[in-house]
Design an enzyme around this catalytic site. Structure first.
Site, PDB file in Angstrom:
ATOM      1  N   ASP A 410       0.827  -1.207   0.000  1.00 35.23           N
ATOM      2  CA  ASP A 410       0.000   0.000   0.000  1.00 35.23           C
ATOM      3  C   ASP A 410       0.860   1.255   0.000  1.00 35.23           C
ATOM      4  O   ASP A 410       0.490   2.275  -0.574  1.00 35.23           O
ATOM      5  CB  ASP A 410      -0.923   0.008   1.226  1.00 35.23           C
ATOM      6  CG  ASP A 410      -1.971  -1.091   1.149  1.00 35.23           C
ATOM      7  OD1 ASP A 410      -2.034  -1.761   0.106  1.00 35.23           O
ATOM      8  OD2 ASP A 410      -2.713  -1.284   2.126  1.00 35.23           O
ATOM      9  N   CYS A 442      -2.640   0.511 -13.347  1.00 38.53           N
ATOM     10  CA  CYS A 442      -2.672   0.436 -11.888  1.00 38.53           C
ATOM     11  C   CYS A 442      -3.961   1.126 -11.489  1.00 38.53           C
ATOM     12  O   CYS A 442      -5.034   0.732 -11.932  1.00 38.53           O
ATOM     13  CB  CYS A 442      -1.426   1.051 -11.268  1.00 38.53           C
ATOM     14  SG  CYS A 442      -0.939   2.649 -11.927  1.00 38.53           S
ATOM     15  N   SER A 443      -3.889   2.164 -10.687  1.00 37.43           N
ATOM     16  CA  SER A 443      -5.088   2.934 -10.371  1.00 37.43           C
ATOM     17  C   SER A 443      -5.171   4.163 -11.272  1.00 37.43           C
ATOM     18  O   SER A 443      -6.118   4.331 -12.027  1.00 37.43           O
ATOM     19  CB  SER A 443      -5.088   3.344  -8.896  1.00 37.43           C
ATOM     20  OG  SER A 443      -6.272   4.043  -8.570  1.00 37.43           O
ATOM     21  N   ALA A 444      -4.138   5.004 -11.220  1.00 35.08           N
ATOM     22  CA  ALA A 444      -4.108   6.200 -12.070  1.00 35.08           C
ATOM     23  C   ALA A 444      -3.511   5.910 -13.440  1.00 35.08           C
ATOM     24  O   ALA A 444      -3.729   6.662 -14.384  1.00 35.08           O
ATOM     25  CB  ALA A 444      -3.315   7.307 -11.383  1.00 35.08           C
ATOM     26  N   VAL A 446      -0.139   5.705 -14.073  1.00 30.34           N
ATOM     27  CA  VAL A 446       1.098   6.464 -14.298  1.00 30.34           C
ATOM     28  C   VAL A 446       2.257   5.989 -13.420  1.00 30.34           C
ATOM     29  O   VAL A 446       3.373   5.819 -13.907  1.00 30.34           O
ATOM     30  CB  VAL A 446       0.874   7.983 -14.100  1.00 30.34           C
ATOM     31  CG1 VAL A 446      -0.017   8.537 -15.187  1.00 30.34           C
ATOM     32  CG2 VAL A 446       0.318   8.302 -12.727  1.00 30.34           C
ATOM     33  N   GLY A 447       2.035   5.783 -12.126  1.00 32.08           N
ATOM     34  CA  GLY A 447       3.119   5.474 -11.195  1.00 32.08           C
ATOM     35  C   GLY A 447       3.653   4.064 -11.348  1.00 32.08           C
ATOM     36  O   GLY A 447       4.738   3.841 -11.901  1.00 32.08           O
ATOM     37  N   ARG A 448       2.912   3.094 -10.858  1.00 30.84           N
ATOM     38  CA  ARG A 448       3.346   1.699 -10.967  1.00 30.84           C
ATOM     39  C   ARG A 448       3.353   1.257 -12.434  1.00 30.84           C
ATOM     40  O   ARG A 448       4.218   0.475 -12.852  1.00 30.84           O
ATOM     41  CB  ARG A 448       2.416   0.802 -10.155  1.00 30.84           C
ATOM     42  CG  ARG A 448       2.312   1.195  -8.690  1.00 30.84           C
ATOM     43  CD  ARG A 448       1.330   0.305  -7.937  1.00 30.84           C
ATOM     44  NE  ARG A 448       1.015   0.838  -6.616  1.00 30.84           N
ATOM     45  CZ  ARG A 448       0.210   0.245  -5.746  1.00 30.84           C
ATOM     46  NH1 ARG A 448      -0.358  -0.910  -6.053  1.00 30.84           N
ATOM     47  NH2 ARG A 448      -0.029   0.793  -4.560  1.00 30.84           N
ATOM     48  N   GLN A 486       5.892   7.990 -10.785  1.00 35.18           N
ATOM     49  CA  GLN A 486       5.309   9.101 -10.033  1.00 35.18           C
ATOM     50  C   GLN A 486       6.115   9.531  -8.821  1.00 35.18           C
ATOM     51  O   GLN A 486       5.996  10.663  -8.377  1.00 35.18           O
ATOM     52  CB  GLN A 486       3.886   8.708  -9.611  1.00 35.18           C
ATOM     53  CG  GLN A 486       2.950   9.870  -9.413  1.00 35.18           C
ATOM     54  CD  GLN A 486       1.505   9.420  -9.306  1.00 35.18           C
ATOM     55  OE1 GLN A 486       1.227   8.232  -9.198  1.00 35.18           O
ATOM     56  NE2 GLN A 486       0.590  10.354  -9.329  1.00 35.18           N
ATOM     57  N   CYS A 732      14.553 -25.106  13.926  1.00 35.22           N
ATOM     58  CA  CYS A 732      15.662 -25.983  14.283  1.00 35.22           C
ATOM     59  C   CYS A 732      16.160 -25.463  15.621  1.00 35.22           C
ATOM     60  O   CYS A 732      15.378 -25.384  16.576  1.00 35.22           O
ATOM     61  CB  CYS A 732      16.732 -26.014  13.197  1.00 35.22           C
ATOM     62  SG  CYS A 732      17.256 -24.388  12.611  1.00 35.22           S
TER      63      CYS A 732
END
Length: 802
Positions: A410, A442-444, A446-448, A486, A732
């Site tokens: 997030d 992604c959402s907008a 542009v960024g991811r 972004q 272990c």
């Protein structure tokens, strides 16, 4: 007209006048003199053979061409000189005059120089008059003197012309450089990333500004300098990276968003400030009777050497899902890349534009789910889509693959680029050559989305040119869609992904090639004393342990809870248990969440409990609903305690609010199975827990074969299917060496069964990033390869891969 063009014209005029004056010689010369006097009277010019220049105040050389030609404004200049006879000082004066050349070669000034300017004299007189005089042609001696002076004047004029040219060149360069920095002009050609130029009609669209490959503050980086440069730019809390990111142009061109800004389209945009440019937006086929039905918030984006390889889109809104599928159909898209979750921080980031199962119709596109594969970092969905309408003329079906990356947090970026690189490789491998643009959202959008596109392009550039140009490429795609990449964190993540790929490459193997690979890595590497296996493990041990990210485990109150001080969980994935009432620092246990093949937090890697941490251990088991415990050590080895006994030999025992009762114990070939009933007396609830105690690990070294390990892994996976996929607790003594080996083998073998692919190196590398020293020795690392080979040889389904 641009200022630089005016300067060119002016400079050209000056050069022409200077050239004419410097290259012509006349038989007769008119001389104008300034006289220091209250009244202007004619004075005879005296011939001075000893110093002829001292008596000349202004020399104009008559051209040799036809008589009675009027020259158009010409400048007569008087120069300072001292008169040896009367001691007067002559001052320079420049006048704009019109001159007529008479047939006999004498100068005839127009209007008797009535426009001549006057300036104060530098002599003793309080007032001075500037009076031009006209002299008749002098005798032969004067003519000879003046001819002697002509070469000197020509040289002076030539030097002046040269200075003018140099000045104009400097001014033009500065103006051009300034225009480039502003990057606001239109271009009539589109510069593709492979260097070709595609002509377009003038004024049709704003096009990408060229980024020069030289004279740039952030030029392309050779791959062999990548690690050094990244370390340099990450110093001082990424200071240089932030400067580089902030230097990126917001939009390198003058672009418009008229279609996106129309009133009819405003509701189609998820964010008011993320709008597609008119010149690069995706145009839908208009729906008859529906105004502006050609609009969708999506833009064409170039790849490394492929125009419009991608479509960068916003995450569909409920009211734009139909348009989204219309775009998929019209653009002949076969691959969708989704780089967001539907909801993040309780905020809707994207409408679910596909059915969970079965089929659904969106506008005139029917979408049916064919297959879903859930993995730890991403989910792959296969859809069959079909255009509906006229049932008598049914369109053929198309297969669409959606790659949904689910590991983007997030906030910020993934803590390692390993998952993104695997994801990207899968996308590249599965996208058909015949298909249209890959839709990335992604959402907008542009960024991811931009981050994914840039990593893809720069990996291609790395393979082709052995260099990367992140700054230049981001600048170029920002001319196609605003704010691509972004944040500075996303910008740094791109570099980290490129470095990861450069340092470690692609280490995935088909199961059919494992045997050949093992033979290869046992060979000595030329120039070193190590073989390939040793070099692989050396790379793993070079991964830096982040001691500064172990704050809680290093608190004084918690230090005594650690069995080995070098193995402490990181903050980002440590297992947190409920705080006891009235007691501080009671949420700590030395254990870490570890990702598996199909899901995150598949395992809890824990140290063997100490006597005073047994209660914390069981509180952890209860809190995280772990129903399977894998124990890989004996209680005591070589006379040293390795783990406190945390279960009763018979009957029951209480640890705080938790009681543990042994219900059943069964001996298998290489391990013991214990069924334990665990009750929380405060909650008055009980659970059945199964412990798998492996005895096949010797006190020194590794098991003699992989049969026992394969057997216990299969038993644990069967238990998980029956009890639910809650975390498997593995321990272990210190919770690193043997624990890491079990987690690595379990993950690798699960992938082998599902895909027929293995990647021991990256699996162990990922484990070490989640907990220090996972798979602690070279022997343990080699054991992982041997067990996988035994598994492939033992099972007929996988023996057929040979």
């Amino acid at each position: 007209m641009d200022s630089w063009f005016i300067l060119v014209l002016l400079g050209s005029g000056l050069i022409c006048v200077s050239a004419n004056n410097a290259t012509t010689v006349a038989p007769s010369v008119g001389i104008t003199r300034l006289i220091n006097s209250s009244t202007a009277e004619p004075v005879k010019e005296e011939a001075k053979t000893s110093n002829p220049t001292s008596s000349l105040t202004s020399l104009s050389v008559a051209p040799t061409f036809s008589p009675n030609i009027t020259l158009g404004p010409t400048y007569l200049t008087t120069v300072n000189s001292s008169d040896s006879d009367n001691g007067t000082t002559r001052t320079a004066s420049t006048n704009s005059i019109g001159i007529t050349i008479s047939p006999n070669g004498t100068w005839l000034p127009d209007n008797q120089f009535t426009d001549a300017r006057t300036e104060p004299w530098e002599g003793n007189s309080s007032t001075a008059a500037t009076t031009p005089e006209t002299f008749p042609p002098s005798g032969n001696s004067d003519s000879k003197d003046r001819r002697d002076e002509t070469p000197i004047i020509a040289v002076m004029v030539a030097l002046s012309s040269l200075l003018v040219i140099v000045f104009i060149i400097i001014v033009l360069y500065m103006l051009r450089f300034k225009k480039y920095k502003q990057a606001g002009s239109h271009s009539n050609s589109f510069r593709l990333s492979n260097g070709r130029t595609e002509d377009v009609e003038p004024q049709s669209v704003p096009l990408l500004a060229r980024s020069p490959s030289t004279n740039r503050k952030y030029p392309p980086l050779p791959v062999d300098k990548l690690e050094e440069e990244i370390n340099r730019r990450m110093a001082d809390d990424n200071k240089l990276f932030r400067e580089e990111f902030n230097a990126l142009p917001a939009c390198p061109i003058q672009a418009t968003c008229e279609a996106a800004s129309k009133e009819e389209n405003k509701e189609k945009n998820r964010y008011v400030n993320i709008l597609p440019y008119d010149h690069s937006r995706v145009h839908l086929t208009p729906v008859e009777g529906v105004p502006d039905s050609d609009y969708i918030n999506a833009s064409f984006i170039n790849g490394y050497q492929e125009k419009n390889k991608f479509i960068a889109a916003q995450g569909p809104k409920e009211e734009t899902v139909n348009d989204f599928w219309r775009m998929i159909w019209e653009q002949n898209t076969a691959t969708i890349v989704m780089v967001t979750n539907l909801k993040e921080r309780k905020e809707c980031k994207c409408a679910q534009y596909w059915p969970d199962q079965g089929c659904w119709t969106y506008g005139n596109i029917r979408v049916s789910v064919e297959d879903v594969t859930v993995l730890v970092d991403y989910t792959v969905r296969k859809f069959c889509i079909q255009q509906v309408g006229d049932m008598t003329n049914r369109k053929p079906q198309r297969l669409i693959t959606q790659f949904h990356f689910t590991s983007w947090p997030d906030f910020g970026v993934p803590f390692t680029p390993i998952g993104m690189l695997k994801f990207l490789k899968k996308v590249k491998a599965c996208n058909p050559q015949y298909a249209g643009a890959i839709v990335v959202h992604c959402s907008a959008g542009v960024g991811r989305t931009g981050t994914f596109v840039v990593i893809d392009a720069m990996l291609d550039m790395m393979h082709t040119e052995r260099k990367v140009d992140v700054y230049g490429f981001v600048s170029r795609i920002r001319a196609q869609r605003c704010q691509m990449v972004q944040t500075d964190m996303q910008y740094v993540f791109i570099y980290q992904a490129l470095l990861e790929h450069y340092l470690y490459g692609d280490t995935e193997l088909e199961v059919t090639s494992l045997e050949t690979h093992l033979q290869k890595i046992y060979n000595k590497i030329p120039g070193t004393s190590n073989n390939g296996l040793e070099e692989e493990f050396k790379k793993l041990t070079s991964i830096k342990i982040q001691n500064d990210k172990m704050r809680t485990g290093n608190l004084p109150a918690n230090m005594k809870k650690n069995r080995v001080l070098q193995i402490i969980p990181y903050e980002f994935n440590r297992v947190i248990i409920p705080v006891k009432r009235g007691e501080e620092n009671t949420d700590y246990v030395n254990a870490s969440f570890i990702d598996g093949y199909r899901q995150k937090d598949s395992y809890i890697a824990s140290q063997g409990p100490l006597l005073h941490t047994i209660e914390d251990f069981w509180r952890m088991i209860w809190e995280w609903k772990s129903c399977s415990i894998v124990m890989l050590t004996e209680l005591e080895e070589r006379g040293q305690e390795k783990c406190a006994q945390y279960w009763p030999s018979d009957g029951l025992v209480s640890y705080g609010d938790i009681t543990v009762e042994l219900k059943k114990e069964e001996e298998c070939e290489s391990y013991t199975v214990r069924d334990l009933l665990v009750t929380n007396t405060r909650e008055n609830k009980s659970r059945q827990i199964r412990q798998f105690h492996f005895h096949g690990w010797p006190e020194v070294g590794i098991p003699s074969d992989g049969k026992g390990m394969i057997s216990i892994i299969a038993a644990v996976q069967k238990q998980q299917q029956q009890s639910g996929n809650h975390p498997i607790t593995v321990h272990c003594s210190a919770g690193a060496g043997r624990t890491g080996t079990f987690c690595a083998l379990s993950t690798v073998l699960e992938r082998v069964k599902a895909e027929g692919i293995l990647d021991v190196f990256q699996t162990v590398k990922s484990l070490r990033l989640q907990r220090p020293h996972m798979v602690q020795t070279l022997e343990q690392y080699e054991f992982c390869y041997k067990v996988v080979q035994e598994y492939i040889d033992a099972f007929s389904d996988y023996a057929n891969f040979k």
